[in-house]
Design an enzyme around this catalytic site. Structure first.
Site, mmCIF file in Angstrom:
data_model
loop_
_atom_site.group_PDB
_atom_site.id
_atom_site.type_symbol
_atom_site.label_atom_id
_atom_site.label_comp_id
_atom_site.label_asym_id
_atom_site.label_seq_id
_atom_site.Cartn_x
_atom_site.Cartn_y
_atom_site.Cartn_z
ATOM 1 N N SER A 109 0.845 -1.194 0.000
ATOM 2 C CA SER A 109 0.000 0.000 0.000
ATOM 3 C C SER A 109 0.878 1.241 0.000
ATOM 4 O O SER A 109 2.045 1.181 -0.389
ATOM 5 C CB SER A 109 -0.944 -0.037 1.201
ATOM 6 O OG SER A 109 -1.946 0.939 1.081
ATOM 7 N N ASN A 110 0.340 2.362 0.421
ATOM 8 C CA ASN A 110 1.104 3.614 0.467
ATOM 9 C C ASN A 110 0.615 4.465 1.633
ATOM 10 O O ASN A 110 -0.279 4.060 2.370
ATOM 11 C CB ASN A 110 0.993 4.353 -0.877
ATOM 12 C CG ASN A 110 -0.461 4.666 -1.214
ATOM 13 O OD1 ASN A 110 -1.107 5.439 -0.519
ATOM 14 N ND2 ASN A 110 -0.974 4.027 -2.268
#
Ligand code: CTP
Ligand code: CA
Length: 224
Positions: free
Chosen positions: A33-34
């Site tokens: 993810s981020n």
């Protein structure tokens, strides 16, 4: 008497906002993810709703409370966001794509937990669809707003995204800049119009930034 009258400059407009990160599963336990928290997208959804718009928020996983009066579709992966956004697209007037969509997903999704072994682990990633690019190709009358998160060459890369994705407005932010980007309560953005105008906003709360972006959209969309 100091009563606050609701602003209704977006009444009758259907606005689709995307927010948050996406999660790309490796196995039932882990994902890629981020750092997106969804704050900017949720602020845009709330601001548009308060100005009379019919707002549909398609969001990846966040810790934020659902904004009142907004239709919400919760998704996890980029592919799920893709399907939700493409489905809503024909009915909307304005799309604001704030989401930080993962560009890649693990090619294999293990059904069981991946157990550790000696030595290195190599992940093979495959490309996710570029949702905004697809919207740009299929554009009829929709006004398309993209975000560009950059760490360098902000204006140059943002202008490229505008061209490649057939956008009407790009909101660029330097995520490496103090007071801007992921997680904070404020942002510092530069708006780039199709006509080539470059408008740098000062550091403001994300809600103030959202209202300033909506002001710009209203001006440009009206004069098209
Ligand atoms: N975007 C999207 N689908 C993707 C990737 C990005 O819709 N698979 C959208 C984002 O929501 C954002 C815009 O495209 O509005 C720009 O995202 P960004 O990550 O800054 O740019 P990319 O085109 O993905 O290019 P890069 O990450 O290589 O800079
Ligand atoms: Ca990207």
């Amino acid at each position: 008497l100091g009563l606050v009258h609701p602003k209704t400059d977006f009444s009758g407009k259907n606005i689709l906002v995307t927010a948050g990160p996406t999660r790309e599963a490796l196995d039932p336990i882990r994902f890629l993810s981020n750092h997106s928290t969804g704050k900017m997208g949720y602020a845009l959804a709330a601001a548009a709703q308060s100005r009379g718009a019919d707002v549909h928020l398609v969001t990846g996983p966040t810790c934020l409370a659902d904004p009142a009066g907004v239709k919400i579709t919760k998704v996890v992966s980029a592919l799920e966001m893709h399907d939700a956004v493409l489905k809503a697209y024909p009915q909307v007037d304005i799309v604001i794509k704030t989401a930080a969509v993962a560009d890649y997903r693990p090619k294999e999704q293990a059904a069981q937990k991946i157990k550790k072994k000696a030595g290195e682990l190599t992940l093979v990633l495959e490309r996710n669809p570029d949702i905004l690019w697809e919207l740009g190709q299929a554009k009829k009358n929709q006004f398309l707003v993209g975000f560009a998160a950059e760490t360098d060459n902000l204006i140059g890369y943002a202008q490229e995204k505008m061209r490649e994705k057939n956008l009407d407005l790009v909101v660029a932010n330097n995520v490496a800049e103090e007071g801007a980007g992921f997680g904070g309560t404020t942002n510092i953005v530069t708006m780039i119009t199709r006509a080539g105008q470059i408008i740098k906003l000062p550091q403001m709360t994300k809600l103030e930034t959202a209202h300033a972006i909506l002001d710009q959209i209203r001006m440009l969309a009206n004069y098209r």
